[in-house]
Design a protein around this motif. Structure first.
Motif, mmCIF file in Angstrom:
data_model
loop_
_atom_site.group_PDB
_atom_site.id
_atom_site.type_symbol
_atom_site.label_atom_id
_atom_site.label_comp_id
_atom_site.label_asym_id
_atom_site.label_seq_id
_atom_site.Cartn_x
_atom_site.Cartn_y
_atom_site.Cartn_z
ATOM 1 N N GLN A 234 0.862 -1.180 0.000
ATOM 2 C CA GLN A 234 0.000 0.000 0.000
ATOM 3 C C GLN A 234 0.893 1.223 0.000
ATOM 4 N N GLY A 235 0.647 2.152 -0.907
ATOM 5 C CA GLY A 235 1.451 3.360 -0.970
ATOM 6 C C GLY A 235 2.553 3.293 -2.001
ATOM 7 N N SER A 236 2.795 2.117 -2.572
ATOM 8 C CA SER A 236 3.807 2.010 -3.609
ATOM 9 C C SER A 236 3.355 2.792 -4.839
ATOM 10 N N ALA A 237 4.281 3.468 -5.499
ATOM 11 C CA ALA A 237 3.941 4.244 -6.686
ATOM 12 C C ALA A 237 3.443 3.352 -7.819
ATOM 13 N N LEU A 238 3.846 2.093 -7.842
ATOM 14 C CA LEU A 238 3.425 1.171 -8.893
ATOM 15 C C LEU A 238 2.074 0.520 -8.624
ATOM 16 N N SER A 239 1.663 0.450 -7.370
ATOM 17 C CA SER A 239 0.437 -0.281 -7.024
ATOM 18 C C SER A 239 -0.793 0.170 -7.806
ATOM 19 N N PRO A 240 -1.132 1.465 -7.854
ATOM 20 C CA PRO A 240 -2.338 1.866 -8.585
ATOM 21 C C PRO A 240 -2.265 1.540 -10.071
ATOM 22 N N TYR A 241 -1.109 1.748 -10.675
ATOM 23 C CA TYR A 241 -0.960 1.476 -12.102
ATOM 24 C C TYR A 241 -1.125 -0.015 -12.379
ATOM 25 N N LEU A 242 -0.425 -0.846 -11.615
ATOM 26 C CA LEU A 242 -0.511 -2.284 -11.847
ATOM 27 C C LEU A 242 -1.909 -2.821 -11.562
ATOM 28 N N PHE A 243 -2.561 -2.295 -10.519
ATOM 29 C CA PHE A 243 -3.917 -2.731 -10.220
ATOM 30 C C PHE A 243 -4.854 -2.378 -11.369
ATOM 31 N N ALA A 244 -4.759 -1.133 -11.865
ATOM 32 C CA ALA A 244 -5.616 -0.709 -12.977
ATOM 33 C C ALA A 244 -5.339 -1.545 -14.223
ATOM 34 N N LEU A 245 -4.086 -1.856 -14.473
ATOM 35 C CA LEU A 245 -3.716 -2.662 -15.626
ATOM 36 C C LEU A 245 -4.322 -4.067 -15.530
ATOM 37 N N VAL A 246 -4.196 -4.687 -14.371
ATOM 38 C CA VAL A 246 -4.747 -6.032 -14.165
ATOM 39 C C VAL A 246 -6.269 -6.015 -14.256
ATOM 40 N N MET A 247 -6.905 -5.030 -13.614
ATOM 41 C CA MET A 247 -8.371 -4.935 -13.672
ATOM 42 C C MET A 247 -8.856 -4.742 -15.100
ATOM 43 N N ASN A 248 -8.153 -3.934 -15.877
ATOM 44 C CA ASN A 248 -8.550 -3.693 -17.258
ATOM 45 C C ASN A 248 -8.485 -4.986 -18.072
ATOM 46 N N VAL A 249 -7.435 -5.764 -17.886
ATOM 47 C CA VAL A 249 -7.290 -7.015 -18.632
ATOM 48 C C VAL A 249 -8.335 -8.036 -18.186
ATOM 49 N N LEU A 250 -8.533 -8.169 -16.869
ATOM 50 C CA LEU A 250 -9.476 -9.171 -16.359
ATOM 51 C C LEU A 250 -10.932 -8.870 -16.708
ATOM 52 N N THR A 251 -11.252 -7.586 -16.865
ATOM 53 C CA THR A 251 -12.663 -7.211 -17.053
ATOM 54 C C THR A 251 -12.946 -6.596 -18.417
ATOM 55 N N ARG A 252 -11.988 -6.659 -19.328
ATOM 56 C CA ARG A 252 -12.164 -6.044 -20.645
ATOM 57 C C ARG A 252 -13.454 -6.509 -21.322
ATOM 58 N N HIS A 253 -13.765 -7.795 -21.208
ATOM 59 C CA HIS A 253 -14.962 -8.336 -21.861
ATOM 60 C C HIS A 253 -16.258 -7.912 -21.167
ATOM 61 N N TRP B 257 -21.716 4.075 -19.123
ATOM 62 C CA TRP B 257 -22.400 2.891 -18.597
ATOM 63 C C TRP B 257 -21.521 2.058 -17.683
ATOM 64 N N CYS B 258 -20.207 2.172 -17.838
ATOM 65 C CA CYS B 258 -19.266 1.465 -16.972
ATOM 66 C C CYS B 258 -17.970 2.255 -16.940
ATOM 67 N N MET B 259 -17.505 2.605 -15.730
ATOM 68 C CA MET B 259 -16.262 3.354 -15.591
ATOM 69 C C MET B 259 -15.460 2.788 -14.427
ATOM 70 N N LEU B 260 -14.155 2.664 -14.630
ATOM 71 C CA LEU B 260 -13.256 2.205 -13.577
ATOM 72 C C LEU B 260 -12.461 3.394 -13.068
ATOM 73 N N PHE B 261 -12.469 3.595 -11.744
ATOM 74 C CA PHE B 261 -11.711 4.651 -11.082
ATOM 75 C C PHE B 261 -10.824 3.971 -10.047
ATOM 76 N N ALA B 262 -9.560 3.727 -10.389
ATOM 77 C CA ALA B 262 -8.641 3.030 -9.485
ATOM 78 C C ALA B 262 -9.283 1.724 -9.033
ATOM 79 N N ASP B 263 -9.649 1.603 -7.760
ATOM 80 C CA ASP B 263 -10.278 0.359 -7.305
ATOM 81 C C ASP B 263 -11.788 0.496 -7.140
ATOM 82 N N ASP B 264 -12.380 1.509 -7.750
ATOM 83 C CA ASP B 264 -13.830 1.692 -7.733
ATOM 84 C C ASP B 264 -14.383 1.439 -9.127
ATOM 85 N N ILE B 265 -15.557 0.862 -9.180
ATOM 86 C CA ILE B 265 -16.231 0.599 -10.443
ATOM 87 C C ILE B 265 -17.582 1.289 -10.393
#
Length: 148
Positions: free
Chosen positions: A27-46, A53-61
């Motif tokens: 928590q607090g790492s400069a990479l954490s938000p970027y990597l989380f957003a990247l993983v969420m985008n790949v996992l939920t792209r479909h 109608w659908c927007m991702l804001f960091a760890d909020d949907i």
């Protein structure tokens, strides 16, 4: 849960040798938000729909739909997808906001996720802006004055 984790890196020359992961992102790492957003985008792209109608804001949907059933369907689809990948959708933090600008009376409908009732909110706050379910802007104005 992650004891003994190993990984490799894909490069232009192929995969590197596997190596152990001894320190994860914190928590607090400069990479954490970027990597989380990247993983969420790949996992939920479909699952993602066009904005708004659908927007991702960091760890909020944020889901938008015209019906309660539509919102519940989206919640269940995202829950099952995320949980199948090892993530959890927090039922405690999940909220919904109903905007009905044609009527001053809020509806008595409830939104559920499985058998759990989701908390109803009258405000959505993101990056300093506040959207109110009644369409008014007084909450946003008061908040901005207090910050100043």
């Amino acid at each position: 849960m992650y004891a003994g984790a190993i990984t490799c890196v894909q490069t232009q020359g192929g995969l590197t040798k596997y190596f152990p992961i001894s320190v994860g992102l914190h928590q607090g790492s400069a990479l954490s938000p970027y990597l989380f957003a990247l993983v969420m985008n790949v996992l939920t792209r479909h699952l993602q729909e066009d904005v708004p109608w659908c927007m991702l804001f960091a760890d909020d949907i944020l889901f938008v739909d015209k019906t309660r059933e539509g919102v519940e369907g989206k919640l269940e689809l995202w829950r099952s997808t995320l949980e199948s990948k090892g993530f959890r959708l927090s039922r405690y933090k999940t909220e919904y906001m109903e905007c009905n600008f044609r009527s001053n009376r809020p509806s008595e409908e409830i939104v559920t996720l499985g058998d759990q009732v989701i908390n109803k909110s009258t405000r959505f706050r993101y990056l300093g802006s506040i959207v109110q379910s009644d369409g008014e802007i007084d909450g946003d104005i008061i908040s901005r004055i207090q910050v100043g």
